[in-house]
Design an enzyme around this catalytic site. Structure first.
Site, PDB file in Angstrom:
ATOM      1  N   LYS A  76       0.867  -1.188   0.000  1.00 14.37           N
ATOM      2  CA  LYS A  76       0.000   0.000   0.000  1.00 14.37           C
ATOM      3  C   LYS A  76       0.891   1.222   0.000  1.00 14.37           C
ATOM      4  CE  LYS A  76      -4.471   0.850   0.122  1.00 14.37           C
ATOM      5  NZ  LYS A  76      -5.519  -0.021  -0.474  1.00 14.37           N
ATOM      6  N   GLY A 135     -20.233   6.684   1.952  1.00 22.20           N
ATOM      7  CA  GLY A 135     -19.153   6.949   0.985  1.00 22.20           C
ATOM      8  C   GLY A 135     -19.749   6.963  -0.405  1.00 22.20           C
ATOM      9  N   TYR A 136     -19.424   8.019  -1.176  1.00 23.19           N
ATOM     10  CA  TYR A 136     -20.002   8.103  -2.525  1.00 23.19           C
ATOM     11  C   TYR A 136     -18.918   8.419  -3.540  1.00 23.19           C
ATOM     12  CZ  TYR A 136     -24.217   8.015  -5.308  1.00 23.19           C
ATOM     13  OH  TYR A 136     -25.204   7.633  -6.197  1.00 23.19           O
ATOM     14  N   GLY A 137     -17.779   7.703  -3.390  1.00 24.47           N
ATOM     15  CA  GLY A 137     -16.697   7.832  -4.369  1.00 24.47           C
ATOM     16  C   GLY A 137     -16.802   6.689  -5.348  1.00 24.47           C
ATOM     17  N   ASN A 138     -15.677   6.205  -5.811  1.00 24.46           N
ATOM     18  CA  ASN A 138     -15.700   5.125  -6.805  1.00 24.46           C
ATOM     19  C   ASN A 138     -16.490   3.923  -6.299  1.00 24.46           C
ATOM     20  OD1 ASN A 138     -15.094   3.448  -9.013  1.00 24.46           O
ATOM     21  ND2 ASN A 138     -13.292   2.671  -7.972  1.00 24.46           N
ATOM     22  N   GLY A 195     -18.525   3.557  -3.437  1.00 23.49           N
ATOM     23  CA  GLY A 195     -19.892   3.832  -2.964  1.00 23.49           C
ATOM     24  C   GLY A 195     -20.843   4.145  -4.102  1.00 23.49           C
ATOM     25  N   TYR A 196     -20.419   4.992  -5.036  1.00 24.32           N
ATOM     26  CA  TYR A 196     -21.304   5.338  -6.158  1.00 24.32           C
ATOM     27  C   TYR A 196     -21.626   4.099  -6.986  1.00 24.32           C
ATOM     28  CZ  TYR A 196     -22.426   6.539 -10.954  1.00 24.32           C
ATOM     29  OH  TYR A 196     -23.004   6.545 -12.211  1.00 24.32           O
TER      30      TYR A 196
END
Ligand code: NAD
Length: 414
Positions: free
Chosen positions: A105, A217-220, A222-223
């Site tokens: 990471k 979460g509404y990024g890659n 979550g969306y």
């Protein structure tokens, strides 16, 4: 939970599993020790002409199973310990899905929301210049994570290619398709997650048709989880991002929300919805809860208030170890992160294979392979969980630890 606590959470899962597998002292020690860690300072010229120093990290946790692999996070809340914990999770995830890859990471302490596109590009290229001796195709391969995306992967691939004087698609996955990326990669983590939810729903007797869902979460991740919910006949009632959440009993349309978020930068104020906090979202009475933001959001402080029947960990490390025990004793079915969000690294692996043989597979091919791979992992974990009477996380750690140790022993490291 503090980010540093994630490391103790992961280490406690390793210890538990070591106890169940009756591992010796040397075996436990090697599993708990990261192989290589790099910390860098990189100067980046900002748009105002001044130079700012940024701190970055890359941890290669364990390469027994193959070249290490893992995302790059751009976030203010980063430390060597948090990157180490996420690198350990990647190691167990790759082992669980039977991929010929180790775990790594990386991260840079920064707030990309305060940076222009040019500054972000200079930071991305600067980070690669700082770590390029340490990484490489067949050695350590990068990928997107929080606040990094295909464009950033494209810049990183280009910078690395310039440094080594040849095209190097294989340094990064999650690239734009035109630069050697794989069809299906953007939605892979969420789609893989939904395949595991479908299996979990079967095992707890939950009818997916009309099942209610809340997503943090509404990024890659979550969306795409929200967008794909309809393909699994589910209704998304609530979503959130770092600025807060919204709920509608009528259900939310993912694409409409995404368009608004692109324009306004937040989900708040969407017509015919009510505002809720991130904490309230987690405690909603829904069938399926999907944490898809950051780590440590369900702890001993709120675990008793979680009411979902299934919690699908699409984020890495969203549940602390104490909270995990509480959810288990309350009969909540948790799909552990290393199983649930493995679709991302599975399709990243397919991207590496395509790059090696200079091919581009169709989305249909990639999705069909992803489906087969993640279902096989799910079945392995479920069977071991039933046979050993342990929860899904414990079973996942037992399976992956056995594979990792088999490679470590065959290499003669212990
Ligand atoms: P992203 O940067 O695209 O999105 C992160 C989202 O989380 C954003 O909507 C942001 O607003 C929201 N967020 C941040 N802090 C929050 C908070 N305190 N409360 C609520 N929302 C908050 O990142 P991503 O790629 O979607 O990754 C999300 C999670 O999934 C991370 O844990 C990541 O490690 C994990 N993951 C990602 C992938 C991948 O393929 N991208 C693969 C495996 C796991």
């Amino acid at each position: 939970m503090l980010l540093t606590d994630l490391l103790s959470t992961v280490q406690s899962y390793i210890s538990r599993c070591a106890c169940d597998l009756s591992l010796g002292k040397n075996e436990i020690e090697i599993l708990k020790s990261p192989q290589r860690e790099l910390q860098v300072s990189l100067p980046v010229r900002m748009d105002n002409g001044r130079t700012t120093m940024f701190q970055g990290f890359r941890v290669q946790y364990n390469s027994a199973l193959g070249p290490t692999k893992g995302g790059i996070r751009f976030h203010l809340d980063q430390s060597l310990e948090s990157v180490r914990a996420l690198a350990a999770l990647m190691t167990w995830k790759c082992a669980l899905h039977d991929l010929p890859l180790g775990g790594a990471k990386g991260g840079v302490i920064c707030n990309p929301k305060d940076m222009s596109t040019d500054e972000t590009e200079r930071l991305s290229r600067g980070f690669i210049r700082a770590i390029h001796y340490f990484v490489g195709p067949g050695k350590d391969v990068l990928a997107p994570d929080v606040n990094t995306n295909p464009q950033i992967m494209g810049w990183m691939m280009d910078e690395y290619s310039r440094l080594v004087g040849k095209n190097a698609f294989g340094i990064v996955t999650g690239k734009p398709i035109i630069l050697g990326g794989s069809a299906g990669r953007l939605q892979a983590t969420s789609l893989g997650g939904w395949y595991t939810i479908r299996e979990a729903a079967r095992s707890v007797g939950l009818e997916l048709k009309n099942a209610s869902v809340a997503i943090q979460g509404y990024g890659n991740v979550g969306y795409n989880a929200a967008r794909l919910a309809t393909s699994f006949d589910c209704r998304v009632l609530a979503v959130s991002d770092s600025k807060g959440g919204i709920i509608s009993q009528k259900g939310l349309i993912a694409e409409d929300l995404n368009r608004k978020k692109q324009i306004n930068g937040s989900l708040k104020g969407f017509p015919e919805t009510t505002s809720i906090s991130n904490q309230e979202l987690l405690e909603l009475n829904v069938d399926i809860l999907i944490p898809a933001a950051l780590e440590g959001v369900i702890t001993s402080e709120n675990a008793e208030s979680i009411r979902a029947r299934i919690v699908a960990e699409m984020a890495n490390g969203p549940i602390s170890q104490e909270a995990d025990d509480i959810l288990f004793s309350n009969g909540i079915h948790v799909i552990p992160d290393i199983l649930c969000n493995g679709g991302g690294v599975i399709v990243s692996y397919f991207e590496m294979v395509q790059n090696l043989i200079l091919q581009q597979w169709s989305e249909r091919e990639v999705i069909s392979l992803l489906n087969r791979k993640i279902l096989s992992s799910y079945a392995d974990v479920q069977n071991l969980s039933n046979a050993s009477k342990v929860d899904m996380r414990q079973a996942a750690y037992m399976l992956s630890t056995k594979r990792l140790l088999a490679a470590i022993k065959m290499k003669g490291w212990v």
